[in-house]
Design an enzyme around this catalytic site. Sequence first.
Site, short mmCIF file in Angstrom:
data_model
loop_
_atom_site.label_atom_id
_atom_site.label_comp_id
_atom_site.label_asym_id
_atom_site.label_seq_id
_atom_site.Cartn_x
_atom_site.Cartn_y
_atom_site.Cartn_z
N GLU A 39 0.88 -1.16 0.00
CA GLU A 39 0.00 0.00 0.00
C GLU A 39 0.92 1.22 0.00
O GLU A 39 1.80 1.32 0.85
CB GLU A 39 -0.86 -0.02 1.28
CG GLU A 39 -1.91 1.03 1.29
CD GLU A 39 -2.71 1.03 2.60
OE1 GLU A 39 -3.39 2.03 2.85
OE2 GLU A 39 -2.65 0.03 3.36
N ARG A 266 5.10 -12.37 10.15
CA ARG A 266 5.81 -11.16 9.72
C ARG A 266 7.13 -11.05 10.46
O ARG A 266 7.32 -11.65 11.52
CB ARG A 266 4.95 -9.91 9.90
CG ARG A 266 4.51 -9.61 11.31
CD ARG A 266 3.41 -8.57 11.33
NE ARG A 266 3.85 -7.28 10.84
CZ ARG A 266 3.24 -6.61 9.85
NH1 ARG A 266 2.20 -7.12 9.24
NH2 ARG A 266 3.67 -5.43 9.49
N LYS A 276 4.56 0.82 9.34
CA LYS A 276 4.61 2.12 8.68
C LYS A 276 4.00 3.21 9.55
O LYS A 276 4.51 4.32 9.62
CB LYS A 276 3.90 2.04 7.34
CG LYS A 276 4.78 1.45 6.26
CD LYS A 276 4.08 1.44 4.93
CE LYS A 276 3.11 0.29 4.86
NZ LYS A 276 2.50 0.10 3.55
P1 ATP Z 1 2.80 -1.98 8.00
O1 ATP Z 1 2.23 -2.76 9.12
O2 ATP Z 1 4.24 -1.66 8.14
O3 ATP Z 1 1.98 -0.79 7.61
P2 ATP Z 1 1.55 -3.38 5.90
O4 ATP Z 1 1.37 -4.84 5.99
O5 ATP Z 1 0.37 -2.54 6.10
O6 ATP Z 1 2.76 -2.99 6.79
P3 ATP Z 1 1.70 -3.27 3.08
O7 ATP Z 1 2.19 -2.17 2.23
O8 ATP Z 1 0.26 -3.58 3.08
O9 ATP Z 1 2.20 -2.97 4.54
O10 ATP Z 1 2.57 -4.59 2.84
C1 ATP Z 1 2.92 -5.12 1.60
C2 ATP Z 1 3.27 -6.56 1.80
O11 ATP Z 1 4.38 -6.68 2.70
C3 ATP Z 1 2.13 -7.34 2.41
O12 ATP Z 1 2.00 -8.55 1.72
C4 ATP Z 1 2.55 -7.56 3.84
O13 ATP Z 1 2.01 -8.73 4.33
C5 ATP Z 1 4.07 -7.59 3.72
N1 ATP Z 1 4.69 -7.16 4.98
C6 ATP Z 1 4.48 -6.00 5.65
N2 ATP Z 1 5.18 -5.97 6.79
C7 ATP Z 1 5.85 -7.14 6.87
C8 ATP Z 1 6.74 -7.72 7.82
N3 ATP Z 1 7.08 -7.09 8.94
N4 ATP Z 1 7.24 -8.95 7.56
C9 ATP Z 1 6.91 -9.59 6.43
N5 ATP Z 1 6.08 -9.11 5.50
C10 ATP Z 1 5.55 -7.90 5.70
MG MG Z 2 -1.42 -2.68 4.96
#
Ligand code: ATP
Ligand code: MG
Length: 572
Positions: A39, A266, A276
């Site tokens: 995102e 994760r 983020k």
């Molecule tokens: P955040 O919690 O940092 O906002 P998010 O999951 O909302 O992260 P996205 O941009 O939606 O961020 O993530 C893109 C991809 O990266 C998704 O498939 C998510 O599952 C993966 N991802 C995000 N954070 C992690 C992490 N700490 N470890 C492994 N994969 C991750």
């Molecule tokens: Mg997300």
Amino acid sequence: MNIDKVSSSPPSDFIRTIIADDLKANKNNGRVVTRFPPEPNGYLHIGHAKSICLNFGIAAENKGGICYLRFDDTNPSKEDVEYMESIKSDVRWLGFDWGERLTYASDYFDLLYQYAVQLIKKGKAYVCSLSAQETREYRGTLQKPGKDSPYRNRNVEENLELFERMRAGEFKDGLHVLRAKIDMASPNINMRDPTLYRIKSVAHHRTGDRWCIYPMYDFTHCLSDSIEGVTHSICTLEFEDHRPLYDWVLDELEVDCHPQQIEFARLNISYTVLSKRKLIKLVELGVVDGWDDPRMPTLTGLNRRGYTPESIRNFCERIGVAKRDSIVDVALLEHCVREDLNRRAPRVMGVLRPLRVVIDNFPEDKTEELDGPYHPEDPSMGSRKIPFSRVLYIEQDDFLEDPPKKFFRLSPGREVRLRYAYYIKCEYVVKDEQTGKVIEVRCTYDPQTRGGSSPDGRRVKGTLHWVSADHSLKAKVRLYDRLFKKVNPVDGKDGLDFTEHLNPNSLEVLSTCRVEPSLAGAAPGSMCQFERTGYFCVDSVDSSDEKLVFNRTVTLRDSWAKIAKKAKKAKL
Ligand code: ATP
Ligand code: MG
């Protein structure tokens, strides 16, 4: 977790096993299609690197494999072009190439709208006009089932008309939503008639004013996967409870491609935060110097800190992929970059906290050029000339007037070796009259010991790094430490916010450092080892030819090696 160095064979884990089994059974006609779906609401962090390595890695390991980079841009108010550009550049930096396969969830807004209409026609979606507050009350809790919305039984025609009017911009934000008609009593709250579309009178940076209704993540994601022919939709564990909804949407719409969602744990790393939302807060509060602050766990921050893409990929491979949440020791990440830089970083000398040394028996107007190889094990890296003269700098820490027994560095009457140069012996010291602090060490050198050994077999225990006072360059050096004091800096039950755990000493700036002249004009981003001190890189933003600025990537002390050794011993 893999304690030892990774092998050259491709990694294996439960996800790769599932995929290999699917291939054997000729599921998906032998295709492997994955995606990385960020995102665009922030910069990528090292947690994302785990997901990138996994998705792009799996595509690369399988013949004809494909991985999309898909922006999940369904929330127009939170997204930013700056973030998209940074994400693309970070994925590229990490070493992955999406080729032609850069997509946006917003590419599918028309199709998604048609799918929503199809659900309405099947009687599987309805326009609900409860307020947000009422919707929450009707939803129930984990202990209590939800209640049906009074709008749940609107007929198909009414729903179609209202949905069309939502799209036409006839209603204010929040007045209606489109919901899936599933089961308000489901033990899984995600299945209690989740919202599929909401009204948001906000322009979208790609679709402009065309839409004032936007699809929700759970509706968009599964369908985007399906449209792209994704075979394995790999996501993090928090989506496990969303999987029934993922499957419900695709089953109800009878799409041709129904990807398999697979969840993994994760990445969490000690002494930092990987979210983020939290990273944005650090940037907004100004406690760090932007997204690319070298203390940030963002890919751009790690890059600026001197981490190599290889070291991060190697780290991701070592931590592996599992179903159980855990916190990875930051020492392993540091170990990975140290291992990589040990191979590739030239050795040079830099004195962080200079102490003046005068060699009394060395002529005042003489300079000797000494030979120093750039790498002890890699002659292909060549060598440089290091000027040696009467006045030098050594590290303040390397001199003690009154040393304890096991101090093998310089002190009055003691002899040490200067790296690539000579043995020197401290004869006496000069002190500041007011403070009594040693400001200069007077030494003699032994001309017979050029190159660092004595023809009479006389040995010294200590070898110090040094620079010539007249020839060295002034430099600023930034020493970084952990961003947080706590292993897991979460918001506390006691009301403490995670920022209360910030380490006040995460940055130390040294402004009077001296580095050897071979570093003149060093390229921004280039890396080196300051002998005995650590790995450093030339800062890509603040460094200039007039004043070099170095960031410490990592010290030489390898705490992970100790942990690994202990773990190995315990196993034996
Ligand atoms: P955040 O919690 O940092 O906002 P998010 O999951 O909302 O992260 P996205 O941009 O939606 O961020 O993530 C893109 C991809 O990266 C998704 O498939 C998510 O599952 C993966 N991802 C995000 N954070 C992690 C992490 N700490 N470890 C492994 N994969 C991750
Ligand atoms: Mg997300």
